[in-house]
Write an enzyme that holds these catalytic residues in place. Structure first.
Site, PDB file in Angstrom:
ATOM      1  N   VAL A  87       0.863  -1.183   0.000  1.00  0.00           N
ATOM      2  CA  VAL A  87       0.000   0.000   0.000  1.00  0.00           C
ATOM      3  C   VAL A  87       0.897   1.229   0.000  1.00  0.00           C
ATOM      4  O   VAL A  87       1.800   1.340   0.825  1.00  0.00           O
ATOM      5  CB  VAL A  87      -0.914   0.014   1.249  1.00  0.00           C
ATOM      6  CG1 VAL A  87      -1.616   1.354   1.394  1.00  0.00           C
ATOM      7  CG2 VAL A  87      -1.926  -1.117   1.180  1.00  0.00           C
ATOM      8  N   LEU A  88       0.645   2.118  -0.951  1.00  0.00           N
ATOM      9  CA  LEU A  88       1.412   3.368  -1.022  1.00  0.00           C
ATOM     10  C   LEU A  88       0.539   4.515  -0.562  1.00  0.00           C
ATOM     11  O   LEU A  88      -0.587   4.677  -1.047  1.00  0.00           O
ATOM     12  CB  LEU A  88       1.869   3.619  -2.460  1.00  0.00           C
ATOM     13  CG  LEU A  88       2.936   2.651  -2.971  1.00  0.00           C
ATOM     14  CD1 LEU A  88       3.091   2.795  -4.472  1.00  0.00           C
ATOM     15  CD2 LEU A  88       4.254   2.898  -2.269  1.00  0.00           C
ATOM     16  N   ILE A  89       1.055   5.285   0.368  1.00  0.00           N
ATOM     17  CA  ILE A  89       0.293   6.414   0.872  1.00  0.00           C
ATOM     18  C   ILE A  89       0.995   7.702   0.440  1.00  0.00           C
ATOM     19  O   ILE A  89       2.207   7.858   0.650  1.00  0.00           O
ATOM     20  CB  ILE A  89       0.159   6.333   2.404  1.00  0.00           C
ATOM     21  CG1 ILE A  89      -0.664   5.085   2.761  1.00  0.00           C
ATOM     22  CG2 ILE A  89      -0.493   7.590   2.968  1.00  0.00           C
ATOM     23  CD1 ILE A  89      -0.833   4.811   4.227  1.00  0.00           C
ATOM     24  N   HIS A  95       7.834  10.277  -3.227  1.00  0.00           N
ATOM     25  CA  HIS A  95       8.016   8.838  -3.158  1.00  0.00           C
ATOM     26  C   HIS A  95       6.842   8.059  -3.743  1.00  0.00           C
ATOM     27  O   HIS A  95       7.046   7.049  -4.403  1.00  0.00           O
ATOM     28  CB  HIS A  95       8.279   8.403  -1.708  1.00  0.00           C
ATOM     29  CG  HIS A  95       9.715   8.516  -1.359  1.00  0.00           C
ATOM     30  ND1 HIS A  95      10.278   9.713  -0.966  1.00  0.00           N
ATOM     31  CD2 HIS A  95      10.713   7.615  -1.396  1.00  0.00           C
ATOM     32  CE1 HIS A  95      11.560   9.523  -0.752  1.00  0.00           C
ATOM     33  NE2 HIS A  95      11.846   8.266  -1.005  1.00  0.00           N
TER      34      HIS A  95
HETATM   35  N1  RBF Z   1       6.738   1.656   1.022  1.00  0.00           N
HETATM   36  C1  RBF Z   1       5.440   1.294   0.908  1.00  0.00           C
HETATM   37  O1  RBF Z   1       5.134   0.127   0.675  1.00  0.00           O
HETATM   38  N2  RBF Z   1       4.434   2.246   1.034  1.00  0.00           N
HETATM   39  C2  RBF Z   1       4.694   3.549   1.255  1.00  0.00           C
HETATM   40  O2  RBF Z   1       3.734   4.327   1.384  1.00  0.00           O
HETATM   41  C3  RBF Z   1       6.065   3.942   1.360  1.00  0.00           C
HETATM   42  N3  RBF Z   1       6.369   5.245   1.550  1.00  0.00           N
HETATM   43  C4  RBF Z   1       7.668   5.619   1.640  1.00  0.00           C
HETATM   44  C5  RBF Z   1       8.001   6.978   1.841  1.00  0.00           C
HETATM   45  C6  RBF Z   1       9.333   7.354   1.947  1.00  0.00           C
HETATM   46  C7  RBF Z   1       9.646   8.803   2.162  1.00  0.00           C
HETATM   47  C8  RBF Z   1      10.368   6.372   1.862  1.00  0.00           C
HETATM   48  C9  RBF Z   1      11.829   6.772   1.977  1.00  0.00           C
HETATM   49  C10 RBF Z   1      10.049   5.056   1.659  1.00  0.00           C
HETATM   50  C11 RBF Z   1       8.713   4.643   1.565  1.00  0.00           C
HETATM   51  N4  RBF Z   1       8.386   3.300   1.367  1.00  0.00           N
HETATM   52  C12 RBF Z   1       7.070   2.938   1.253  1.00  0.00           C
HETATM   53  C13 RBF Z   1       9.429   2.235   1.431  1.00  0.00           C
HETATM   54  C14 RBF Z   1       9.974   1.847   0.058  1.00  0.00           C
HETATM   55  O3  RBF Z   1       9.023   1.059  -0.650  1.00  0.00           O
HETATM   56  C15 RBF Z   1      11.274   1.002   0.253  1.00  0.00           C
HETATM   57  O4  RBF Z   1      11.007  -0.078   1.108  1.00  0.00           O
HETATM   58  C16 RBF Z   1      12.406   1.799   0.841  1.00  0.00           C
HETATM   59  O5  RBF Z   1      12.613   2.984   0.085  1.00  0.00           O
HETATM   60  C17 RBF Z   1      13.720   0.967   0.856  1.00  0.00           C
HETATM   61  O6  RBF Z   1      14.076   0.559  -0.458  1.00  0.00           O
END
Ligand code: RBF
Length: 119
Positions: A87-89, A95
């Site tokens: 899930v991406l927020i 990001h």
């Molecule tokens: N991973 C998710 O699955 N969902 C998110 O909403 C999410 N938001 C992130 C926001 C930031 C600022 C960062 C640095 C990483 C986020 N990640 C998120 C983690 C990303 O998918 C990954 O695991 C890391 O960047 C390490 O490669």
């Protein structure tokens, strides 16, 4: 008069997944929502006769890691089905845009690059 509701409608067909081995790769990010989605996926799979013991769950840090992990595990040849759940927020940074784009393309590549019948 027949009415039509716009939106997502689950397919009503019944499937026989009793021979399938299913991989679920899920993120630790946003686990509260992700874990509910995983539960929903398991319920749907078992309602289509997938054996709970044939559903294997692995986790990764965040969505960025989903394509790589899914591909590596599929290469073992144990699963016919893979479901990646994250899930991406949207926040204050870019990001969301970067991760959504990369992960969508990454997972599409995993599907296209995966030989059917061998993984
Ligand atoms: N991973 C998710 O699955 N969902 C998110 O909403 C999410 N938001 C992130 C926001 C930031 C600022 C960062 C640095 C990483 C986020 N990640 C998120 C983690 C990303 O998918 C990954 O695991 C890391 O960047 C390490 O490669």
């Amino acid at each position: 008069m027949e009415s039509f509701t716009k939106g997502v409608k689950a397919p009503t067909g019944q499937y026989n997944g009793s021979s399938l081995h299913v991989l679920i790769v899920k993120t630790r990010w946003n686990s509260e929502i992700v874990d509910s989605l995983v539960e929903g996926a398991i319920n749907t799979l078992t309602s289509h006769r997938v054996n709970r013991s044939n559903i294997h769950i692995e986790d990764v840090a965040g969505s960025y890691e989903l394509p790589f992990a899914t591909k590596r595990i599929l290469q073992g040849g144990r699963f016919q089905v893979a479901i990646a759940i994250g899930v991406l927020i949207k926040g204050d940074t870019m990001h969301f845009e970067y991760i959504a784009e990369a992960v969508s393309h990454g997972l599409m590549s995993v599907g296209l690059d995966t030989e059917s019948g061998t993984s």
